[in-house]
Design a protein around this motif. Sequence first.
Motif, mmCIF file in Angstrom:
data_model
loop_
_atom_site.group_PDB
_atom_site.id
_atom_site.type_symbol
_atom_site.label_atom_id
_atom_site.label_comp_id
_atom_site.label_asym_id
_atom_site.label_seq_id
_atom_site.Cartn_x
_atom_site.Cartn_y
_atom_site.Cartn_z
ATOM 1 N N ASP A 287 0.859 -1.190 0.000
ATOM 2 C CA ASP A 287 0.000 0.000 0.000
ATOM 3 C C ASP A 287 0.892 1.236 0.000
ATOM 4 O O ASP A 287 1.713 1.391 0.888
ATOM 5 C CB ASP A 287 -0.869 0.048 1.266
ATOM 6 C CG ASP A 287 -2.046 -0.888 1.175
ATOM 7 O OD1 ASP A 287 -2.215 -1.510 0.114
ATOM 8 O OD2 ASP A 287 -2.787 -0.993 2.168
ATOM 9 N N LEU A 288 0.713 2.079 -0.987
ATOM 10 C CA LEU A 288 1.485 3.315 -1.038
ATOM 11 C C LEU A 288 0.530 4.452 -0.719
ATOM 12 O O LEU A 288 -0.359 4.760 -1.503
ATOM 13 C CB LEU A 288 2.086 3.513 -2.439
ATOM 14 C CG LEU A 288 2.957 2.371 -2.965
ATOM 15 C CD1 LEU A 288 3.284 2.580 -4.431
ATOM 16 C CD2 LEU A 288 4.233 2.252 -2.150
ATOM 17 N N SER A 289 0.717 5.039 0.442
ATOM 18 C CA SER A 289 -0.252 6.056 0.851
ATOM 19 C C SER A 289 0.315 7.464 0.710
ATOM 20 O O SER A 289 1.522 7.660 0.633
ATOM 21 C CB SER A 289 -0.675 5.817 2.292
ATOM 22 O OG SER A 289 0.452 5.868 3.108
ATOM 23 N N THR A 290 -0.608 8.419 0.702
ATOM 24 C CA THR A 290 -0.235 9.831 0.603
ATOM 25 C C THR A 290 0.764 10.189 1.685
ATOM 26 O O THR A 290 0.658 9.729 2.825
ATOM 27 C CB THR A 290 -1.501 10.695 0.742
ATOM 28 O OG1 THR A 290 -2.405 10.273 -0.258
ATOM 29 C CG2 THR A 290 -1.191 12.158 0.549
ATOM 30 N N GLU A 291 1.705 10.998 1.314
ATOM 31 C CA GLU A 291 2.741 11.511 2.196
ATOM 32 C C GLU A 291 3.838 10.501 2.505
ATOM 33 O O GLU A 291 4.865 10.870 3.057
ATOM 34 C CB GLU A 291 2.165 12.068 3.514
ATOM 35 C CG GLU A 291 1.232 13.225 3.269
ATOM 36 C CD GLU A 291 0.863 13.978 4.524
ATOM 37 O OE1 GLU A 291 1.569 13.862 5.529
ATOM 38 O OE2 GLU A 291 -0.139 14.693 4.485
ATOM 39 N N GLY A 292 3.621 9.244 2.146
ATOM 40 C CA GLY A 292 4.623 8.236 2.461
ATOM 41 C C GLY A 292 5.837 8.341 1.540
ATOM 42 O O GLY A 292 5.715 8.731 0.395
ATOM 43 N N ALA A 293 7.004 8.006 2.108
ATOM 44 C CA ALA A 293 8.221 7.907 1.296
ATOM 45 C C ALA A 293 8.712 6.473 1.419
ATOM 46 O O ALA A 293 8.900 5.974 2.530
ATOM 47 C CB ALA A 293 9.270 8.889 1.793
ATOM 48 N N ILE B 239 2.044 10.675 -7.831
ATOM 49 C CA ILE B 239 3.110 9.903 -7.193
ATOM 50 C C ILE B 239 4.442 10.220 -7.869
ATOM 51 O O ILE B 239 4.470 10.530 -9.064
ATOM 52 C CB ILE B 239 2.801 8.375 -7.261
ATOM 53 C CG1 ILE B 239 3.814 7.581 -6.444
ATOM 54 C CG2 ILE B 239 2.734 7.869 -8.703
ATOM 55 C CD1 ILE B 239 3.401 6.151 -6.179
ATOM 56 N N LEU B 240 5.504 10.167 -7.081
ATOM 57 C CA LEU B 240 6.849 10.355 -7.630
ATOM 58 C C LEU B 240 7.561 9.011 -7.597
ATOM 59 O O LEU B 240 7.591 8.354 -6.553
ATOM 60 C CB LEU B 240 7.625 11.366 -6.793
ATOM 61 C CG LEU B 240 7.108 12.807 -6.860
ATOM 62 C CD1 LEU B 240 7.636 13.621 -5.690
ATOM 63 C CD2 LEU B 240 7.484 13.452 -8.182
ATOM 64 N N SER C 176 3.333 16.646 -0.178
ATOM 65 C CA SER C 176 2.720 15.438 0.391
ATOM 66 C C SER C 176 2.567 14.339 -0.669
ATOM 67 O O SER C 176 1.862 13.361 -0.465
ATOM 68 C CB SER C 176 1.353 15.792 0.977
ATOM 69 O OG SER C 176 0.523 16.301 -0.046
ATOM 70 N N THR C 177 3.226 14.529 -1.802
ATOM 71 C CA THR C 177 3.129 13.520 -2.865
ATOM 72 C C THR C 177 3.879 12.253 -2.449
ATOM 73 O O THR C 177 5.040 12.343 -2.029
ATOM 74 C CB THR C 177 3.759 14.063 -4.174
ATOM 75 O OG1 THR C 177 3.217 15.353 -4.420
ATOM 76 C CG2 THR C 177 3.472 13.154 -5.345
ATOM 77 N N PRO C 178 3.241 11.090 -2.546
ATOM 78 C CA PRO C 178 3.969 9.868 -2.190
ATOM 79 C C PRO C 178 5.192 9.682 -3.088
ATOM 80 O O PRO C 178 5.149 10.017 -4.271
ATOM 81 C CB PRO C 178 2.946 8.746 -2.412
ATOM 82 C CG PRO C 178 1.755 9.356 -3.025
ATOM 83 C CD PRO C 178 1.857 10.829 -2.940
ATOM 84 N N LEU C 179 6.246 9.170 -2.489
ATOM 85 C CA LEU C 179 7.525 9.025 -3.202
ATOM 86 C C LEU C 179 8.002 7.589 -3.094
ATOM 87 O O LEU C 179 8.024 7.019 -2.009
ATOM 88 C CB LEU C 179 8.550 9.983 -2.573
ATOM 89 C CG LEU C 179 10.020 9.810 -2.933
ATOM 90 C CD1 LEU C 179 10.261 10.190 -4.395
ATOM 91 C CD2 LEU C 179 10.898 10.675 -2.025
ATOM 92 N N VAL C 180 8.362 7.008 -4.230
ATOM 93 C CA VAL C 180 8.933 5.658 -4.219
ATOM 94 C C VAL C 180 10.306 5.742 -4.883
ATOM 95 O O VAL C 180 10.412 6.132 -6.044
ATOM 96 C CB VAL C 180 8.049 4.648 -4.992
ATOM 97 C CG1 VAL C 180 8.628 3.246 -4.868
ATOM 98 C CG2 VAL C 180 6.616 4.682 -4.479
ATOM 99 N N VAL C 181 11.334 5.392 -4.128
ATOM 100 C CA VAL C 181 12.701 5.452 -4.647
ATOM 101 C C VAL C 181 13.288 4.046 -4.637
ATOM 102 O O VAL C 181 13.206 3.350 -3.625
ATOM 103 C CB VAL C 181 13.590 6.372 -3.767
ATOM 104 C CG1 VAL C 181 15.025 6.370 -4.253
ATOM 105 C CG2 VAL C 181 13.057 7.801 -3.751
ATOM 106 N N ALA C 182 13.862 3.642 -5.765
ATOM 107 C CA ALA C 182 14.614 2.386 -5.788
ATOM 108 C C ALA C 182 16.076 2.747 -5.746
ATOM 109 O O ALA C 182 16.541 3.564 -6.544
ATOM 110 C CB ALA C 182 14.298 1.594 -7.057
ATOM 111 N N ALA C 183 16.787 2.199 -4.787
ATOM 112 C CA ALA C 183 18.207 2.532 -4.658
ATOM 113 C C ALA C 183 18.953 1.377 -4.023
ATOM 114 O O ALA C 183 18.427 0.688 -3.154
ATOM 115 C CB ALA C 183 18.372 3.790 -3.812
#
Lengths: 48, 202
Positions: free
Chosen positions: B24-30, B143-144, B171-178
Motif C-alpha cells: 500500500d502506497l499512501s499519501t505523504e509516504g516515502a 506519485i513520484l 505530500s506527494t507519495p515518493l517511491v525510490v529504488a536505490a
Amino acid sequence: MKKKLLSLLGVSPEMIEMAEIFHMPGSARWKYIYLPAIFGKKTRGEKA
Amino acid sequence: MTIELENICVTENGREILRDLTLDLSTEGAYLVTGEPGSGKTTLLRVIMGLRRPDRGRIRLLGDYKYAWLACGAVFQEDRLIEALSAVRNVSVIRKLTSDKAAREELSGLLPAERLEIPVRELTASERRMVCIVRALSVPADILVMDEPFAGMSENERTRALRYITEHRGSTPLVVAASDTAGMEGFRRVELSAAEAPGQDR
C-alpha cells in the motif's frame, strides 16, 4: 500501435515512454523527439 | 489517495521477477525499494507507473474520486533527456505551463547557472541526474517514482539532491529504488529478494 510504429521509424521506445509518462504536449513530442529521431535532424538550437 | 498493489506477479522469459507482492502506497509516504540486482526493483517501479502490466494481481487507486490513470513524476533508470536541449529546456518542454524562467529557477537549486543553458549531453552524469530529478518534480503528480536517482553522485551531491526532493515533493507519495540507502533512514523500506540467480535489473 502508435508506439510500435514510432519505434519502427527509429524513435527510442524509452523516449516514447518518457513523453507518455510526463503527458508531454504533442507538439513538443513531435518537434523534439519524434521528428529528430525519424529524420535524423538536429533540434533547433543545436550546434552543427 | 492510496495506491494498492495486491498479489502482483510478473514473469519475464520464464523467470518470476515479482511474486505475490502486496503493498500500500499512501499519501505523504516515502518508500525505499531495495534489493540486490535482479530482485525486481525496476520492474516494480514500471508496474507502479503503468508501463508494465502485471501477469497476475491488481493495482487499485483509492481516493476521494475515481482515478482513471496515475500522473507520475518519474526519474527513470536511464536519463531519458533530450540530448540537444539545455537543462532548462528539458524541464520546460515537458509541460506547456512551465516557462523557461520557472525551470531556470527550479534548476538553480541544484545546478550552477553556467550549466543550465548548455546541451545536456555536455553535462556530467551527476548533473544529468539532477536535471532528471528537477524534471520529475516540476510536473503535477499523484506519485513520484525514482529509479536510482542518485547514480553517479558524490556524497555531497547526493545529500543536496535528497534535500531538494524532500523539500519539493510536498505530500506527494515518493517511491525510490536505490541500492545505496544512505540518508534515507526515514523512508519505509520495501525489501525485494531475487527469486532466482541475480542478474541485471529489469
